[in-house]
Design an enzyme around this catalytic site. Structure first.
Site, PDB file in Angstrom:
ATOM      1  CE  LYS A  70      35.891  28.444  10.320  1.00 55.40           C
ATOM      2  NZ  LYS A  70      37.207  29.003   9.972  1.00 55.40           N
ATOM      3  CE  LYS A 107       5.156  12.366  -1.440  1.00 53.05           C
ATOM      4  NZ  LYS A 107       6.072  11.233  -1.254  1.00 53.05           N
ATOM      5  CG  ASP A 108       7.458   8.078  -8.103  1.00 50.07           C
ATOM      6  OD1 ASP A 108       6.581   7.244  -8.376  1.00 50.07           O
ATOM      7  OD2 ASP A 108       8.260   8.528  -8.941  1.00 50.07           O
ATOM      8  CG  ASP A 109       7.375   6.560  -0.314  1.00 47.37           C
ATOM      9  OD1 ASP A 109       6.344   6.539   0.377  1.00 47.37           O
ATOM     10  OD2 ASP A 109       8.518   6.779   0.163  1.00 47.37           O
ATOM     11  CD  GLU A 110       9.657   9.794   1.444  1.00 52.04           C
ATOM     12  OE1 GLU A 110       8.575   9.806   0.831  1.00 52.04           O
ATOM     13  OE2 GLU A 110       9.781   9.362   2.612  1.00 52.04           O
ATOM     14  CG  HIS A 160       9.742  14.173   0.478  1.00 52.54           C
ATOM     15  ND1 HIS A 160      10.314  13.844   1.682  1.00 52.54           N
ATOM     16  CD2 HIS A 160       8.593  13.484   0.393  1.00 52.54           C
ATOM     17  CE1 HIS A 160       9.522  12.977   2.301  1.00 52.54           C
ATOM     18  NE2 HIS A 160       8.464  12.738   1.538  1.00 52.54           N
ATOM     19  CB  THR A 217      -1.340   4.875   4.714  1.00 58.17           C
ATOM     20  OG1 THR A 217      -0.957   5.987   5.539  1.00 58.17           O
ATOM     21  CG2 THR A 217      -0.107   4.020   4.465  1.00 58.17           C
TER      22      THR A 217
HETATM   23  C1  LIG Z   1       7.055  13.786   6.136  1.00 63.92           C
HETATM   24  S1  LIG Z   1       5.987  14.628   5.063  1.00 63.92           S
HETATM   25  C2  LIG Z   1       5.984  13.593   3.601  1.00 63.92           C
HETATM   26  C3  LIG Z   1       4.922  12.604   3.596  1.00 63.92           C
HETATM   27  C4  LIG Z   1       5.250  11.394   2.765  1.00 63.92           C
HETATM   28  O1  LIG Z   1       6.044  11.457   1.852  1.00 63.92           O
HETATM   29  C5  LIG Z   1       4.611  10.151   3.070  1.00 63.92           C
HETATM   30  O2  LIG Z   1       4.975   9.135   2.495  1.00 63.92           O
HETATM   31  C6  LIG Z   1       3.494  10.125   4.060  1.00 63.92           C
HETATM   32  O3  LIG Z   1       2.794   8.926   4.007  1.00 63.92           O
HETATM   33  P1  LIG Z   1       1.428   8.777   4.811  1.00 63.92           P
HETATM   34  O4  LIG Z   1       1.034   7.358   4.629  1.00 63.92           O
HETATM   35  O5  LIG Z   1       1.721   9.113   6.236  1.00 63.92           O
HETATM   36  O6  LIG Z   1       0.440   9.724   4.214  1.00 63.92           O
END
Ligand SMILES: CSCCC(=O)C(=O)COP(=O)(O)O
Length: 404
Positions: free
Chosen positions: A101, A173-176, A264, A355
């Site tokens: 709070k 990993k998948d993208d979040e 993440h 990337t």
């Molecule tokens: C903010 S840390 C998590 C990094 C992530 O999930 C991501 O997609 C980063 O992508 P990048 O192309 O910058 O390696």
């Protein structure tokens, strides 16, 4: 002099009966008064003569202001000790007590949180467990992220994984951003990728972890995790801050979900980004994640694409390492950043590139190979500068992204 944040956040001995929090109140705030408000208002709630007949009970729950330090800029740092007995061991109860709070009204920032070592959960795998599963020792683990984030179907994921697996990748990993969408349902993604992982194991004897992104409401997310693991999924990804620490805790406690969990940091900026309010990154992505049972935690590397301070990164890494959680420097990581990351933190890290692997000019396989080449050169003490590197995947990566 104030100790550095990573030192201020050390765990307290197991069984310790207090939880300590360092708050900073900005110049202009009455730090002593705010600290007292926190110690009382976030614990017993009320403390005056009308409750004198309950004094014994109330006193056992009351927080204590342990120190007040005026800073050069006029701000105040207060250390408040909260009785551990006010809590049930969960992160939810802890956050509600130390900043619940109060966060709606007071202007304060939590700089450090010291928990007893036996508060909360331990990682079930951590970095040692990940290394054991992968049978990779003595070098950083190399991790990739499926890109593009959205628009790939399950077969598209498998196509990418096949190229990365061939080149020796450790983890993907998948993208979040990708939830359980109809165009790429989570179970189909895993089913399409599983044979590639199996084939890599048969071919090389080496496993590859695929951290599948979980989504949905708390109940369906846990069912999704159980279903994935029942079908052989070997790692999971959770956006801990958007879905909640309680979801992570439930997964870690679930014997049917006995695989490593990657946390993440999405949404961390909303909690930690304001300079005079919220919580320090080291508290959220370090201390809280490590006590909620995460096995590996992603955070922005300060040499990467997001504005992040070296001090925040150091605090996160120290808190994670104190509980053997794997630090995963991320965001804008590419082979040209390897020397800086390893120079700062050594090999006990997971290098995570989206990337920085997927957009390698010669393709995904060379994107992975460029990291291994950079590691080999770094280990041999050879230069990673473009002009010193012979033609090949690393040279092409350095041409594109620089660094070294
Ligand atoms: C903010 S840390 C998590 C990094 C992530 O999930 C991501 O997609 C980063 O992508 P990048 O192309 O910058 O390696």
């Amino acid at each position: 002099m104030m100790p550095a944040e990573d030192e201020r956040s050390r765990d307290l001995p197991a069984g310790h009966s207090w939880i300590e929090v360092d708050y900073r109140f900005p110049p202009g705030a009455d730090g002593a008064r705010q600290a007292q408000m926190l110690a009382v208002g976030q614990t017993a709630g009320s403390w005056d003569a009308r409750h004198s007949h309950r004094e014994k009970e109330l006193r056992s729950h009351l927080g204590e202001v342990r120190s007040l330090a005026l800073q050069e800029d006029g701000g105040t740092v207060a250390t408040i000790a909260f009785p551990r007995g006010n809590l049930d061991g969960s992160m939810g109860a802890l956050l509600t007590m130390i900043f619940g709070k109060y966060s709606l009204g007071g202007v304060a920032r939590i700089l450090a949180l010291r928990l007893p070592a036996d508060y909360g959960l331990q990682p079930r795998f951590g970095l040692p467990g990940l290394r054991q599963r992968l049978d990779v020792h003595g070098r950083p683990l190399i991790m990739a992220i499926f890109k593009p984030a959205l628009g790939l179907d399950a077969a598209g994921h498998a196509e990418i994984l096949a190229q990365a697996a061939m080149a020796g990748l450790d983890i993907i990993k998948d993208d979040e951003i990708l939830p359980d969408l109809a165009e790429a349902p989570v179970l189909e993604r895993w089913r399409a990728c599983a044979p590639i992982i199996e084939a890599r194991r048969d071919r090389s004897g080496r496993d590859l972890l695929y951290a599948v992104n979980l989504s949905g409401d708390a109940r369906s997310l846990q069912e999704q995790a159980r279903r994935l693991v029942a079908e052989g999924a070997n790692a999971l990804l959770l956006n801990v801050l958007t879905y909640g620490f309680a979801v992570l805790e439930a997964l870690v406690r679930d014997p049917e979900v006995a695989v490593p969990i990657f946390a993440h940091p999405a949404f961390a900026g909303a909690l930690c980004g304001a300079p005079e309010h919220g919580l320090a990154y080291g508290v959220v992505l370090g201390t809280l994640m490590a006590h909620a049972g995460a096995d590996a935690v992603l955070y922005p590397a300060h040499y990467g694409s997001l504005p992040f301070s070296a001090a925040d990164e150091t605090a996160i890494v120290a808190a994670l390492r104190a509980r053997a959680v794997a630090p995963v420097p991320s965001a804008g990581v590419h082979p040209g950043t390897l020397a800086q990351i390893l120079g700062d933190y050594g090999c006990e890290v997971i290098l995570n590139a989206g990337t920085g692997i997927m957009d390698h000019p010669d393709g995904i396989g060379p994107g992975v190979l460029a990291f291994f080449e950079a590691w080999e050169r770094w280990q041999q003490g050879e230069s990673l500068r473009l002009e010193a590197v012979p033609p090949g995947p690393l040279h092409r990566a350095l041409e594109k992204w620089g660094g070294g």
